[in-house]
Design an enzyme around this catalytic site. Structure first.
Site, PDB file in Angstrom:
ATOM      1  N   GLY A  17      56.078 -76.486  35.806  1.00 26.97           N
ATOM      2  CA  GLY A  17      55.029 -75.957  36.669  1.00 26.97           C
ATOM      3  C   GLY A  17      54.198 -77.130  37.127  1.00 26.97           C
ATOM      4  O   GLY A  17      54.247 -78.190  36.523  1.00 26.97           O
ATOM      5  N   CYS A  25      59.604 -79.574  31.007  1.00 24.45           N
ATOM      6  CA  CYS A  25      58.498 -80.179  31.762  1.00 24.45           C
ATOM      7  C   CYS A  25      57.157 -79.571  31.320  1.00 24.45           C
ATOM      8  O   CYS A  25      56.745 -79.780  30.194  1.00 24.45           O
ATOM      9  CB  CYS A  25      58.771 -80.033  33.264  1.00 24.45           C
ATOM     10  N   TYR A  26      56.476 -78.791  32.169  1.00 24.49           N
ATOM     11  CA  TYR A  26      55.212 -78.172  31.737  1.00 24.49           C
ATOM     12  C   TYR A  26      55.435 -77.362  30.458  1.00 24.49           C
ATOM     13  O   TYR A  26      54.602 -77.368  29.544  1.00 24.49           O
ATOM     14  CB  TYR A  26      54.652 -77.277  32.855  1.00 24.49           C
ATOM     15  N   HIS A  73      63.827 -82.343  34.158  1.00 28.02           N
ATOM     16  CA  HIS A  73      64.319 -81.062  34.678  1.00 28.02           C
ATOM     17  C   HIS A  73      65.812 -80.921  34.396  1.00 28.02           C
ATOM     18  O   HIS A  73      66.637 -81.579  35.017  1.00 28.02           O
ATOM     19  CB  HIS A  73      64.039 -80.958  36.184  1.00 28.02           C
ATOM     20  N   GLU A  80      67.591 -78.280  34.966  1.00 26.42           N
ATOM     21  CA  GLU A  80      68.258 -77.326  35.845  1.00 26.42           C
ATOM     22  C   GLU A  80      68.755 -77.929  37.152  1.00 26.42           C
ATOM     23  O   GLU A  80      69.529 -77.308  37.855  1.00 26.42           O
ATOM     24  CB  GLU A  80      67.307 -76.152  36.138  1.00 26.42           C
ATOM     25  N   ASP A 134      76.119 -60.251  52.379  1.00 19.12           N
ATOM     26  CA  ASP A 134      75.155 -59.687  51.431  1.00 19.12           C
ATOM     27  C   ASP A 134      75.002 -58.180  51.591  1.00 19.12           C
ATOM     28  O   ASP A 134      75.079 -57.428  50.617  1.00 19.12           O
ATOM     29  CB  ASP A 134      73.776 -60.347  51.596  1.00 19.12           C
ATOM     30  N   LYS A 150      74.249 -66.966  46.960  1.00 17.20           N
ATOM     31  CA  LYS A 150      75.355 -66.505  47.805  1.00 17.20           C
ATOM     32  C   LYS A 150      76.720 -66.552  47.115  1.00 17.20           C
ATOM     33  O   LYS A 150      77.512 -65.624  47.192  1.00 17.20           O
ATOM     34  CB  LYS A 150      75.391 -67.400  49.047  1.00 17.20           C
TER      35      LYS A 150
END
Ligand code: XMP
Length: 611
Positions: free
Chosen positions: A57, A84-85, A172, A174, A241, A388
């Site tokens: 964050g 992180c945060y 990070h 991710e 979609d 997607k």
């Protein structure tokens, strides 16, 4: 109120960065179910979770009003990972100290693993590159924790209390720029007793959710009693979609509880409505009506030049047509109907749907009227957390034909966002361009995205003696020019002219004539792509109409082939010279088009669509 946590999910508490959904995706890739919640969730609701991940964050733990979770989440006895945060919050909450780092670290950094036995970094190389983005850092560890990794500027880049299975990582995990990030998440996930995620189990779960959202329809309904369960009315665009969402909803509820509506806005591709009907016909789905509302759409788009306004009008028109038809067909909310939508995750983030994301474009299924319906619980969006490629896997899993699932994505507002409108020729910013090739700044602007924010800037076109040949130097300029010039966010190559012609501006908004012209050009591109065997390697290929040409009343076409996985970022595809040449020649033969360009910009700095 949010739905209760599914037992054995890994819960991601979103501390406000924009990465919670990417963490969720990595958790799914690691084979576990995940759910995203606000950090303020009561600890009692987390007791059946399999594990907790605290996201990054933008704030400091010392900022007043910085997001806080209940410290008791660290006493639940389930594995916890802070990123992180989240890492700093764990350290601060358990009695360690967090200080403002001597050097702020943004971007790539090298870390050194100190302890491989900790449980989440087993078998990893001693050193590897990670993505850092922080000002504060953990200075001293809480009791019971050991240091498991350091970087040049951050002593406690990762920490562990293996006995309590609590971990914190400053970098990070991710993002793809962190080597082994997905593996670390995988190792954390394997420490938890999680519900396994697979496309099949996901299809099952969204099926359950759809049923829960709409409620049960009592069998007595046929006997004339008021139903307690709802039915779903859904707008189908023929895009991947909405097709997948409509099929899922049909599958789960049965066709007697679903009605599809395809609105022909006049902004669809050539033969689109018929192709979609044929595809559903083959699947045995017959509860889809087609309504031609094109006159109405063109009427409302008359005199509209601003891209966001066009989106707004198209979105509002969709709703107005839907409302009118639903009244005619007795599909109103008062009659027990809800509205289904094929929204996927990137649509919500681009509209600024997460707490801290800047608004880049308003997706038409997130206009204000729809937001209000979401708040009132009247919208059902089974795909809203997916990217997607995950939607496509799901589509194949529920039995949709390969060709339908792998169709290129097509935006809801259709060709409407590919017809650039301008009332008068734009004054071009007077910036001196340092480009070592003949070039012209074009008299239109388009949307781009740079540093998480929206830009609305000019495109510059390069010219070359061999106009259909895209050279490596052109691609280098496509990256360097927007980085070094504040008035430019896209770089094109003119494929119809070998030196700058003088352009004639043709004011225009969205009309049926312009849509028909673009439809022809788009159809040529589609045909040539198939001929070259490139349909499957290109992820999406917008074709854009620009309001200027080289002759009075002339217009131009931009080819925008890109490759991407999630539409969040994209790379321009370098088309072979002969393909560019064929497309250019055929498009220039259309009456009204006299200039063709190919867009060489990646995303960022240019978005995939021009508006
Ligand atoms: P951008 O242009 O933002 O596009 O890089 C990312 C992806 O989203 C599609 N797109 C839209 N889809 N409504 C939609 O349903 C919209 O308003 C819209 N705008 C862009 C675009 O085609 C690409 O796949």
């Amino acid at each position: 109120m949010e739905a209760p946590i599914h037992p054995k999910s890994i819960v991601i508490l979103d501390f406000g960065g924009q990465y919670a959904h990417l963490i969720a995706r990595r958790v799914r890739e690691a084979g576990a179910f995940s759910e995203i919640r606000q950090p303020s969730i009561p600890v009692s609701e987390l007791k059946d979770a399999a594990g907790i991940i605290l996201s990054g964050g933008p704030q400091s733990v010392y900022d007043s009003g910085s997001p806080q979770a209940d410290p008791n989440i660290l006493e639940l006895g389930i594995p916890v990972l802070g990123i992180c945060y989240g890492h700093q919050w764990i350290a601060h909450t358990l009695g360690g100290t967090v200080t403002s780092g001597k050097t702020k670290e943004y971007g790539k950094a090298m870390i050194r693993i100190r302890n491989q036995e900790s449980g989440i970094m087993q078998g990893l190389p001693e050193q590897f590159t990670v993505w850092m983005s922080h000002g504060d850092e953990v200075a001293t560890l809480p009791e019971g924790f050991i240091n498991i990794a350091t970087s040049g500027d951050c002593m406690n880049a990762a920490m562990a209390d293996a006995s309590r299975k609590i971990y914190g990582v400053q970098f990070h995990l991710e993002v793809v720029h962190t080597e082994h990030g997905a593996e670390i998440i995988q190792q954390f996930v394997s420490l938890t007793d999680h519900a396994p995620w697979s496309v099949e189990s996901y299809a099952q779960r969204i099926g359950d959710e759809v049923k829960k959202d709409v409620g049960d329809l009592p069998s007595s309904v046929s006997g004339g009693m008021q139903p307690t369960g709802k039915r779903v009315f859904m707008m189908v665009s023929g895009g991947v979609d909405s097709t997948v969402a409509f099929t899922v909803i049909n599958e789960v509820l049965g066709s007697h509880r679903v009605q599809g509506l395809l609105v022909d806005t006049g902004l669809l591709r050539k033969h689109e409505a018929k192709n979609i009907m044929d595809a559903f016909d083959l699947l045995g789905i017959e509860n889809l009506e087609v309504v031609d509302a094109s006159d109405e759409f063109f009427e409302h788009l008359k005199g509209i030049y601003d891209p966001e306004m066009k989106r707004q009008i198209i979105g509002d028109r969709f709703l107005a047509v839907q409302k009118r038809i639903s009244e005619e067909m007795h599909l109103r909310i008062e009659d027990g109907w809800m509205l289904g939508q094929g929204t996927i995750y990137p649509d919500t983030i681009e509209t600024g749907g997460t707490q801290h994301a800047d608004r880049i474009k308003t997706h038409h299924n997130r206009v204000e009227a729809v937001q209000k319906m979401i708040e009132a619980g009247l919208i059902i969006e089974p795909l809203k957390d997916l990217y997607k490629d995950e939607v496509r896997k799901l589509g194949e899993e529920i039995g949709l034909p390969h060709d339908l699932v792998w169709r290129h994505p097509f935006p809801g507002p259709g060709l409407g966002v590919r017809i650039l409108c301008a009332e008068s020729e734009l004054e071009i910013e007077n910036e001196e361009l340092k480009i070592d090739l003949p070039h012209v700044v074009l008299p239109v602007r388009s949307v781009g995205v740079q540093g998480d924010g929206r830009t609305y800037r000019h495109a510059v076109s390069l010219f070359s003696k061999t106009p259909a040949r895209i050279e490596p130097h052109h691609m280098e300029l496509a990256t360097s020019v927007p980085n070094t010039h504040k008035s430019i966010n896209r770089v094109l190559l003119c494929t119809s002219h070998d030196s700058p012609p003088s352009f004639v501006f043709t004011p225009g908004y969205v009309t049926r004539e312009r849509a028909d012209l673009l439809r022809e050009a788009d159809d040529i591109v589609y045909d040539e792509m198939h001929r070259a065997g490139m349909y499957e390697t290109i992820w999406q290929f917008p074709v854009v109409l620009l309001p200027f040409g080289t002759k009075e009343g002339g217009q131009s076409i931009v080819l925008r082939p890109i490759e991407s996985q999630e539409a969040m970022t994209a790379n321009a595809v370098v088309l072979p010279e002969e393909v560019v040449k064929r497309m250019t020649d055929r498009i220039c033969a259309l009456n009204g088009i006299d200039c063709v360009f190919v867009d060489l910009s990646n995303k960022p700095p240019g978005t995939i669509e021009w508006e």
